[in-house]
Design an enzyme around this catalytic site. Structure first.
Site, PDB file in Angstrom:
ATOM      1  N   LYS A 163       4.028  -2.816  -6.843  1.00  0.00           N
ATOM      2  CA  LYS A 163       5.441  -2.620  -7.136  1.00  0.00           C
ATOM      3  C   LYS A 163       6.330  -3.098  -5.993  1.00  0.00           C
ATOM      4  O   LYS A 163       7.309  -3.794  -6.196  1.00  0.00           O
ATOM      5  CB  LYS A 163       5.708  -1.127  -7.395  1.00  0.00           C
ATOM      6  CG  LYS A 163       7.150  -0.805  -7.785  1.00  0.00           C
ATOM      7  CD  LYS A 163       7.502  -1.402  -9.117  1.00  0.00           C
ATOM      8  CE  LYS A 163       8.868  -0.995  -9.601  1.00  0.00           C
ATOM      9  NZ  LYS A 163       9.251  -1.706 -10.837  1.00  0.00           N
ATOM     10  N   LYS A 206       7.362 -11.443 -17.459  1.00  0.00           N
ATOM     11  CA  LYS A 206       6.897 -10.182 -18.035  1.00  0.00           C
ATOM     12  C   LYS A 206       5.623 -10.395 -18.848  1.00  0.00           C
ATOM     13  O   LYS A 206       4.695  -9.594 -18.797  1.00  0.00           O
ATOM     14  CB  LYS A 206       7.982  -9.563 -18.929  1.00  0.00           C
ATOM     15  CG  LYS A 206       9.077  -8.888 -18.181  1.00  0.00           C
ATOM     16  CD  LYS A 206       8.568  -7.665 -17.454  1.00  0.00           C
ATOM     17  CE  LYS A 206       9.248  -7.472 -16.132  1.00  0.00           C
ATOM     18  NZ  LYS A 206       9.151  -8.462 -15.131  1.00  0.00           N
ATOM     19  N   GLU A 212      12.395 -14.843 -16.625  1.00  0.00           N
ATOM     20  CA  GLU A 212      12.010 -13.441 -16.525  1.00  0.00           C
ATOM     21  C   GLU A 212      11.157 -13.014 -17.716  1.00  0.00           C
ATOM     22  O   GLU A 212      10.178 -12.276 -17.559  1.00  0.00           O
ATOM     23  CB  GLU A 212      13.263 -12.561 -16.420  1.00  0.00           C
ATOM     24  CG  GLU A 212      13.017 -11.065 -16.577  1.00  0.00           C
ATOM     25  CD  GLU A 212      12.104 -10.470 -15.528  1.00  0.00           C
ATOM     26  OE1 GLU A 212      11.680  -9.316 -15.730  1.00  0.00           O
ATOM     27  OE2 GLU A 212      11.796 -11.138 -14.522  1.00  0.00           O
ATOM     28  N   ASN A 263       0.065   0.420   6.422  1.00  0.00           N
ATOM     29  CA  ASN A 263       0.625  -0.580   5.519  1.00  0.00           C
ATOM     30  C   ASN A 263       1.115  -1.757   6.349  1.00  0.00           C
ATOM     31  O   ASN A 263       1.647  -1.559   7.438  1.00  0.00           O
ATOM     32  CB  ASN A 263       1.819  -0.026   4.731  1.00  0.00           C
ATOM     33  CG  ASN A 263       1.430   1.031   3.733  1.00  0.00           C
ATOM     34  OD1 ASN A 263       0.261   1.271   3.491  1.00  0.00           O
ATOM     35  ND2 ASN A 263       2.429   1.691   3.164  1.00  0.00           N
ATOM     36  N   GLY A 264       0.980  -2.968   5.813  1.00  0.00           N
ATOM     37  CA  GLY A 264       1.464  -4.137   6.515  1.00  0.00           C
ATOM     38  C   GLY A 264       0.323  -5.033   6.960  1.00  0.00           C
ATOM     39  O   GLY A 264      -0.803  -4.942   6.458  1.00  0.00           O
ATOM     40  N   ARG A 294       2.604   1.745  -7.136  1.00  0.00           N
ATOM     41  CA  ARG A 294       2.785   0.645  -6.192  1.00  0.00           C
ATOM     42  C   ARG A 294       1.665  -0.387  -6.302  1.00  0.00           C
ATOM     43  O   ARG A 294       1.788  -1.499  -5.800  1.00  0.00           O
ATOM     44  CB  ARG A 294       2.844   1.190  -4.761  1.00  0.00           C
ATOM     45  CG  ARG A 294       4.075   2.024  -4.488  1.00  0.00           C
ATOM     46  CD  ARG A 294       3.979   2.738  -3.157  1.00  0.00           C
ATOM     47  NE  ARG A 294       4.054   1.822  -2.031  1.00  0.00           N
ATOM     48  CZ  ARG A 294       5.175   1.492  -1.409  1.00  0.00           C
ATOM     49  NH1 ARG A 294       6.329   1.969  -1.838  1.00  0.00           N
ATOM     50  NH2 ARG A 294       5.156   0.679  -0.370  1.00  0.00           N
ATOM     51  N   HIS A 327      10.900 -33.038 -21.162  1.00  0.00           N
ATOM     52  CA  HIS A 327      10.565 -33.832 -19.982  1.00  0.00           C
ATOM     53  C   HIS A 327       9.214 -33.411 -19.404  1.00  0.00           C
ATOM     54  O   HIS A 327       9.068 -33.208 -18.193  1.00  0.00           O
ATOM     55  CB  HIS A 327      11.662 -33.689 -18.919  1.00  0.00           C
ATOM     56  CG  HIS A 327      12.979 -34.253 -19.347  1.00  0.00           C
ATOM     57  ND1 HIS A 327      13.208 -35.607 -19.495  1.00  0.00           N
ATOM     58  CD2 HIS A 327      14.142 -33.641 -19.685  1.00  0.00           C
ATOM     59  CE1 HIS A 327      14.451 -35.802 -19.892  1.00  0.00           C
ATOM     60  NE2 HIS A 327      15.038 -34.626 -20.017  1.00  0.00           N
ATOM     61  N   CYS A 341       0.833  -1.194   0.000  1.00  0.00           N
ATOM     62  CA  CYS A 341       0.000   0.000   0.000  1.00  0.00           C
ATOM     63  C   CYS A 341       0.869   1.245   0.000  1.00  0.00           C
ATOM     64  O   CYS A 341       2.082   1.170   0.160  1.00  0.00           O
ATOM     65  CB  CYS A 341      -0.913  -0.008   1.213  1.00  0.00           C
ATOM     66  SG  CYS A 341      -1.773  -1.566   1.487  1.00  0.00           S
ATOM     67  N   GLU A 373       2.738 -10.920 -16.407  1.00  0.00           N
ATOM     68  CA  GLU A 373       2.397  -9.739 -15.617  1.00  0.00           C
ATOM     69  C   GLU A 373       1.548  -8.741 -16.385  1.00  0.00           C
ATOM     70  O   GLU A 373       0.591  -8.190 -15.826  1.00  0.00           O
ATOM     71  CB  GLU A 373       3.673  -9.039 -15.141  1.00  0.00           C
ATOM     72  CG  GLU A 373       4.407  -9.755 -14.025  1.00  0.00           C
ATOM     73  CD  GLU A 373       5.673  -9.035 -13.639  1.00  0.00           C
ATOM     74  OE1 GLU A 373       5.946  -8.936 -12.440  1.00  0.00           O
ATOM     75  OE2 GLU A 373       6.410  -8.571 -14.543  1.00  0.00           O
ATOM     76  N   TRP A 377      -3.906  -1.932  -1.163  1.00  0.00           N
ATOM     77  CA  TRP A 377      -3.861  -3.199  -1.887  1.00  0.00           C
ATOM     78  C   TRP A 377      -4.368  -4.247  -0.917  1.00  0.00           C
ATOM     79  O   TRP A 377      -3.753  -4.506   0.106  1.00  0.00           O
ATOM     80  CB  TRP A 377      -2.437  -3.502  -2.346  1.00  0.00           C
ATOM     81  CG  TRP A 377      -2.300  -4.656  -3.285  1.00  0.00           C
ATOM     82  CD1 TRP A 377      -2.352  -4.615  -4.642  1.00  0.00           C
ATOM     83  CD2 TRP A 377      -2.052  -6.021  -2.933  1.00  0.00           C
ATOM     84  NE1 TRP A 377      -2.162  -5.876  -5.159  1.00  0.00           N
ATOM     85  CE2 TRP A 377      -1.984  -6.761  -4.134  1.00  0.00           C
ATOM     86  CE3 TRP A 377      -1.888  -6.704  -1.726  1.00  0.00           C
ATOM     87  CZ2 TRP A 377      -1.756  -8.130  -4.163  1.00  0.00           C
ATOM     88  CZ3 TRP A 377      -1.666  -8.062  -1.754  1.00  0.00           C
ATOM     89  CH2 TRP A 377      -1.599  -8.757  -2.966  1.00  0.00           C
TER      90      TRP A 377
END
Length: 597
Positions: A592, A475, A471, A101-102, A29, A494, A2, A478, A75
């Site tokens: 973020k 992307k 990566e 936040n948290g 964020r 496999h 947040c 996301e 969030w």
């Protein structure tokens, strides 16, 4: 995850504008609701589910007077996104407002006790217990300062908290394992979870430590420890311009940051590569000796950079392994005096990575933070810090920070092992211009046009390109919201080969690293199953007969080729997402900076 913004200013008509500008600066964020509270003779709260535009619609046309206020982007963790679960939260009498936040781990028992004492709750959040705890302490005769401290003393978990009271021109805040930074400006004091919230007003900051409390008013700040003793603070100056956090004419922050990579790489290398002396040196690590073993701890994109870094150290003869930070436990994983733990974290605030680093500190091993943010929790928690110097990254999907992390890890492994291959040093000098050439000649739009409607995407690589395969797939996931997976090329047969069809394009990272023919063999396997192939390669003549698209990478050192190859994957993911109309800078459900475990 947040975002918090707070303001204690000298002009009472400015508070709401400062808070809204701050929330706008924190949008990157990730959030699903937002709200603000202005304290004057009463407390006026405005909050709404959805984007800031929805909150703006609830604000009155009149000016909301008040010299102190708080704001928040949420969030969701406890309770669905809704108006009633949005912050700020207040007590029964609306005399105190709080943002948080948290995660408060003992909120349920606190809530049960407060409800039994007659308190009424309006939300499903863990945060709402805090204003009611404060209200309870005020009822026992405590001052605002005492009530805030006593409430915080009852909390278990991680938190950055800020509170305002009716009739009080002071903002009260504290942190525990969640970031808070104070900004000191000519027109007042600012508080935020990250600097972009107030960078347009001041570049002078004070980073709060765990367990510290701060009181801000229009004339200044007072910082105390958990016992109420005054704490001597150090101010830092943020060395980037507010315009660095803008889009600079690009349609999206992500695209801007992809194009900033050549500059970011130059900054990462500056002063660290001495080509004439044929050496790599890092001033901040000048007193660090070669380790016997290296444990990397990281999450998400940073974990893939860590995989790349671990391979670099192993090739230099030092045992190294990358661990997902959430799974790292030095009480179970053997460490000794020769072990070094390296935390790779873009923000320096990733909760899982910080927890792993704190565990390493308790075990008595040497720690290094590889991070982008000066003054971050990771930078302060570790024995040493290697800054990647990427500059502010606003897009949720990491781009330039990944490239800078890779580059920094090549520097780290070279500096600690005394590796001074002149071919690598010359390759460093060419790297930014080679990256620019890929940006200038990209065929990403054509690839996206051909495959944007695919069912899924596979990315394969070998050796140093394997982490980039992971990566690149991340992307794609996301920002396109489509299924994508990265694999070590040899593992394709496999199991994953069962999923390959003509509607699953395979992106093959084919590098001139002695294993190109093996990877081409894997390309032939998917080609035989009618899958389209996009080859990202520095040996186009070898793979051209088997690829539907060639995305060429300039010749460079084997260890740097993956840094260049990744640019193609970033551009393709961006182009597909853009053509599909996705929310590129703020992907759904993502944030973020992940500050909860």
């Amino acid at each position: 995850m947040c975002g918090i913004i707070g303001y204690a200013g000298k002009r009472e008509d400015d508070s709401l504008e400062v808070l809204m500008n701050g929330l706008s600066g924190l949008e990157y964020r990730g959030y699903d609701s937002s709200g603000v509270a202005i304290a004057n003779s009463t407390i006026e709260v405005f909050k709404r589910e959805g984007h800031l535009s929805a909150l703006e619609e609830t604000l009155p046309a009149r000016t909301v007077p008040g010299t102190v206020g708080i704001g928040h982007t949420r969030w969701s963790t406890h309770g669905e996104p809704s108006d009633r679960n949005a912050h700020p939260h207040t007590d029964c009498q609306d005399t105190v407002a709080v943002v948080h936040n948290g995660i408060i781990e003992n909120f349920q028992s606190l809530r049960d006790d407060l409800a039994a004492a007659g308190h009424t709750f309006d939300s499903d959040t863990d945060t709402e217990v805090v204003p009611h705890l404060i209200e309870h302490e005020l009822g026992n005769g405590a001052s605002h300062t005492e009530a805030f401290r006593r409430a915080v003393d009852q909390l278990e978990g991680s938190y950055a908290l800020a509170a305002v009271f009716e009739g009080d021109h002071t903002l009260y805040a504290t942190r525990q394992e969640s970031p808070l930074v104070v900004g000191l400006g000519e027109d007042g004091c600012y508080l935020a979870s990250d600097v972009p919230a107030f960078i347009e007003y001041t570049d002078t900051v004070v980073y709060l430590e765990d367990g510290e409390f701060v009181q801000l008013d229009p004339s200044g700040m007072e910082v105390t420890d958990s016992q109420g003793n005054a704490v001597e603070t150090t101010t830092d100056t943020i060395e980037w311009d507010p315009e660095d956090a803008g889009k600079s004419g690009y349609d999206h922050y992500m695209l801007k940051e992809i194009h900033e990579q050549p500059t970011a790489i130059r900054k990462c290398l500056r002063g660290r590569v001495q080509e004439l002396e044929e050496s790599v040196s890092i001033d901040s690590l000048s007193d660090v000796s070669e380790p016997g073993a290296v444990h990397f701890v990281a999450c998400g994109t940073s974990y893939y950079a860590a995989l790349y870094g671990a391979r670099l150290f192993r090739e230099r003869g030092i045992w190294a392994q990358a661990f997902l930070a959430s799974e790292y436990d030095p009480g179970v994983i053997p460490v000794d005096d020769d072990t070094m733990v390296v935390g790779v974290t873009q923000s320096g605030e990733t909760a899982d990575t910080l927890s792993a680093l704190r565990g390493a500190n308790r075990a008595g091993v040497e720690t290094i933070a590889v991070t982008n943010v000066v003054g971050s929790s990771a930078a302060r928690a570790c024995d040493h810090t290697l800054f990647i110097r990427a500059g502010p990254e606003i897009g949720v999907a990491a781009t330039k920070t990944f490239a800078s992390q890779q580059t920094a890890l090549v520097l780290l492994s070279s500096a600690l092992t005394g590796y001074d291959d002149p071919n690598l040093l010359r390759a460093f000098r060419k790297l930014p211009d080679q990256m620019q050439s890929i940006l200038d000649r990209s065929r990403a739009d054509a690839v996206a046009e051909a495959y944007r409607d695919a069912d899924a995407y596979f990315v394969i690589g070998r050796g140093y390109t394997e982490p980039v395969a992971y990566e690149g797939a991340l992307k794609m996931k996301e920002i396109t919201y489509k299924h994508a997976e990265g694999f070590a090329a040899g593992e394709l047969k496999h199991g994953p080969l069962a999923l390959v069809t003509e509607r699953t394009p395979v992106f093959a990272l084919v590098s001139d690293n002695g294993m190109a023919r093996k990877t081409i063999g894997n390309v032939k396997e998917v080609e035989a199953r009618s899958a389209p192939v996009v080859a990202i390669t520095d040996v186009p003549e070898m793979v051209d007969p088997y690829a539907d698209f060639l995305l060429e990478v300039p010749k460079t050192h084997e260890w740097l080729m993956p840094i260049l190859a990744n640019v193609h994957l970033q551009l393709v993911a961006y182009s597909i997402a853009n053509q599909l109309g996705r929310s590129i800078d703020m992907p759904r459900n993502l944030a973020k900076s992940v500050t909860v475990e």
